[in-house]
Every structure is written in structure tokens, then in C-alpha cells.
Design a protein around this motif. Sequence first.
Motif, PDB file in Angstrom:
ATOM      1  N   GLU A 297     -67.325   6.029  36.267  1.00 12.16           N
ATOM      2  CA  GLU A 297     -67.030   7.213  35.467  1.00 12.16           C
ATOM      3  C   GLU A 297     -66.664   6.769  34.062  1.00 12.16           C
ATOM      4  OE1 GLU A 297     -63.910  10.979  35.411  1.00 12.16           O
ATOM      5  OE2 GLU A 297     -63.756   9.461  36.970  1.00 12.16           O
ATOM      6  N   LEU A 298     -67.213   7.440  33.077  1.00 15.14           N
ATOM      7  CA  LEU A 298     -66.814   7.191  31.701  1.00 15.14           C
ATOM      8  C   LEU A 298     -65.573   8.007  31.391  1.00 15.14           C
ATOM      9  CD1 LEU A 298     -70.194   7.292  29.728  1.00 15.14           C
ATOM     10  CD2 LEU A 298     -69.157   5.401  30.990  1.00 15.14           C
ATOM     11  N   VAL A 299     -64.755   7.481  30.485  1.00  9.57           N
ATOM     12  CA  VAL A 299     -63.518   8.138  30.074  1.00  9.57           C
ATOM     13  C   VAL A 299     -63.499   8.222  28.553  1.00  9.57           C
ATOM     14  CG1 VAL A 299     -60.995   7.960  30.074  1.00  9.57           C
ATOM     15  CG2 VAL A 299     -62.281   7.205  32.068  1.00  9.57           C
ATOM     16  N   ILE A 300     -63.136   9.363  28.046  1.00 11.29           N
ATOM     17  CA  ILE A 300     -62.917   9.520  26.614  1.00 11.29           C
ATOM     18  C   ILE A 300     -61.527   8.956  26.321  1.00 11.29           C
ATOM     19  CG2 ILE A 300     -62.684  11.171  24.715  1.00 11.29           C
ATOM     20  CD1 ILE A 300     -64.563  13.031  26.322  1.00 11.29           C
ATOM     21  N   PHE A 301     -61.403   8.220  25.214  1.00 13.47           N
ATOM     22  CA  PHE A 301     -60.131   7.573  24.920  1.00 13.47           C
ATOM     23  C   PHE A 301     -59.901   7.488  23.418  1.00 13.47           C
ATOM     24  CE2 PHE A 301     -63.388   4.405  24.913  1.00 13.47           C
ATOM     25  CZ  PHE A 301     -63.024   3.481  23.952  1.00 13.47           C
ATOM     26  N   CYS A 302     -58.648   7.210  23.049  1.00 10.69           N
ATOM     27  CA  CYS A 302     -58.296   7.087  21.646  1.00 10.69           C
ATOM     28  C   CYS A 302     -57.112   6.153  21.487  1.00 10.69           C
ATOM     29  CB  CYS A 302     -57.993   8.448  21.028  1.00 10.69           C
ATOM     30  SG  CYS A 302     -56.489   9.233  21.627  1.00 10.69           S
ATOM     31  N   SER A 303     -56.770   5.886  20.248  1.00 10.27           N
ATOM     32  CA  SER A 303     -55.568   5.127  19.910  1.00 10.27           C
ATOM     33  C   SER A 303     -54.351   6.008  20.197  1.00 10.27           C
ATOM     34  CB  SER A 303     -55.614   4.769  18.421  1.00 10.27           C
ATOM     35  OG  SER A 303     -54.338   4.472  17.937  1.00 10.27           O
ATOM     36  N   PRO A 304     -53.221   5.409  20.572  1.00 13.47           N
ATOM     37  CA  PRO A 304     -52.011   6.223  20.761  1.00 13.47           C
ATOM     38  C   PRO A 304     -51.548   6.895  19.464  1.00 13.47           C
ATOM     39  CG  PRO A 304     -51.565   3.885  21.203  1.00 13.47           C
ATOM     40  CD  PRO A 304     -53.020   4.013  20.901  1.00 13.47           C
ATOM     41  N   LYS A 305     -52.062   6.442  18.314  1.00 18.71           N
ATOM     42  CA  LYS A 305     -51.695   7.025  17.018  1.00 18.71           C
ATOM     43  C   LYS A 305     -52.631   8.167  16.608  1.00 18.71           C
ATOM     44  CE  LYS A 305     -49.957   2.574  15.558  1.00 18.71           C
ATOM     45  NZ  LYS A 305     -50.258   1.376  14.793  1.00 18.71           N
ATOM     46  N   HIS A 306     -53.691   8.381  17.367  1.00 22.73           N
ATOM     47  CA  HIS A 306     -54.682   9.412  17.019  1.00 22.73           C
ATOM     48  C   HIS A 306     -54.079  10.805  17.245  1.00 22.73           C
ATOM     49  CE1 HIS A 306     -58.389  11.787  17.160  1.00 22.73           C
ATOM     50  NE2 HIS A 306     -58.956  10.771  16.512  1.00 22.73           N
ATOM     51  N   PRO A 307     -54.449  11.788  16.412  1.00 24.36           N
ATOM     52  CA  PRO A 307     -53.914  13.152  16.573  1.00 24.36           C
ATOM     53  C   PRO A 307     -54.189  13.776  17.947  1.00 24.36           C
ATOM     54  CG  PRO A 307     -55.046  12.941  14.466  1.00 24.36           C
ATOM     55  CD  PRO A 307     -55.281  11.663  15.209  1.00 24.36           C
ATOM     56  N   LEU A 308     -55.251  13.352  18.649  1.00 22.62           N
ATOM     57  CA  LEU A 308     -55.548  13.923  19.964  1.00 22.62           C
ATOM     58  C   LEU A 308     -54.818  13.221  21.109  1.00 22.62           C
ATOM     59  CD1 LEU A 308     -59.414  14.468  19.643  1.00 22.62           C
ATOM     60  CD2 LEU A 308     -57.613  16.196  19.482  1.00 22.62           C
ATOM     61  N   ALA A 309     -54.102  12.151  20.804  1.00 22.03           N
ATOM     62  CA  ALA A 309     -53.516  11.305  21.852  1.00 22.03           C
ATOM     63  C   ALA A 309     -52.577  12.060  22.798  1.00 22.03           C
ATOM     64  CB  ALA A 309     -52.778  10.125  21.234  1.00 22.03           C
ATOM     65  N   ASN A 310     -51.878  13.037  22.308  1.00 24.58           N
ATOM     66  CA  ASN A 310     -50.912  13.767  23.144  1.00 24.58           C
ATOM     67  C   ASN A 310     -51.411  15.126  23.595  1.00 24.58           C
ATOM     68  OD1 ASN A 310     -48.875  11.743  23.033  1.00 24.58           O
ATOM     69  ND2 ASN A 310     -48.486  12.354  20.918  1.00 24.58           N
ATOM     70  N   LYS A 311     -52.670  15.419  23.328  1.00 30.84           N
ATOM     71  CA  LYS A 311     -53.236  16.710  23.724  1.00 30.84           C
ATOM     72  C   LYS A 311     -53.566  16.684  25.218  1.00 30.84           C
ATOM     73  CE  LYS A 311     -56.078  20.364  22.318  1.00 30.84           C
ATOM     74  NZ  LYS A 311     -56.966  21.012  21.482  1.00 30.84           N
TER      75      LYS A 311
END
Length: 137
Positions: A8-22
Amino acid sequence: MIPWRNDELVIFCSPKHPLANKQGLTDDDLKSATWVAREPGSGTRQTFERGMHGLLPDLNILLDLEHTEAIKRAVEANLGIGCLSKVCLEDAFQRGSLVPLQAAAHRRFDRQFYFILHKQKYKSAGIDRWMELCRNL
């Protein structure tokens, strides 16, 4: 073709990215994000494009990279968000250098891996052993 394992692929980001806590990403979030993606033609890119069906013309893909580690480093540097196999992201998620994001349930990023053997070639004991080792991962 012999089925091996699901992925399974997962969408991911840096913990500093604006979407990180969404809590959940909308299609508008996916379209407004900057993406770091695998190169066109790769299996990962094909699965990503299938999962993003209907949004592809509207995605802002900043970088197309050939290597998983390069994508992870670019996303860690907060150049955008990415989408890679869960298997290759587990360590980064545990360290907290990357965070998983949850797309809407209708966005599917699953795939099946296979062993592919030539019908007219002899399958040696070595190949059998290698397949067994892979299955035990």
C-alpha cells in the motif's frame, strides 16, 4: 505470475508541513499541495496515478525523482508531500522525520507484488529458496 505480497502506498509529509496535523485530506488539499513523486512509468507512479484518478491534471508535481530515498529527503526538507510504499516509510514514521497523511477512503493506493517466472525456463532450487526467503520477510 505467482502472487507474493500486498503493498500500500501512503501519502506523507514533513512534521513541519501545514498538512501534518490534519486528520483527513480532502481532494482540495491534494490539489493544492506541492508534490514530490516517483518518475512517470514506475510502478509506484502508476499506483499513485490510479489513486489520484480525476485529480491528475490539477496536481502540482514539483519534482519527479527516480529514487525512494531522494523523495523521502526532499519531503523531509519540506519541499512538498509524497506518496510511497508503506514498507519504505516505516522507519521514518517511527523516528518522526516523516508523518503519514490520510486521504479520503475512495482514494485507493493498494497493489499486489508478484514473482514472475519464465514458463520455459527451469526453476532451480535456488530460485525456490529465494522465493521462500522473500515470503518470510
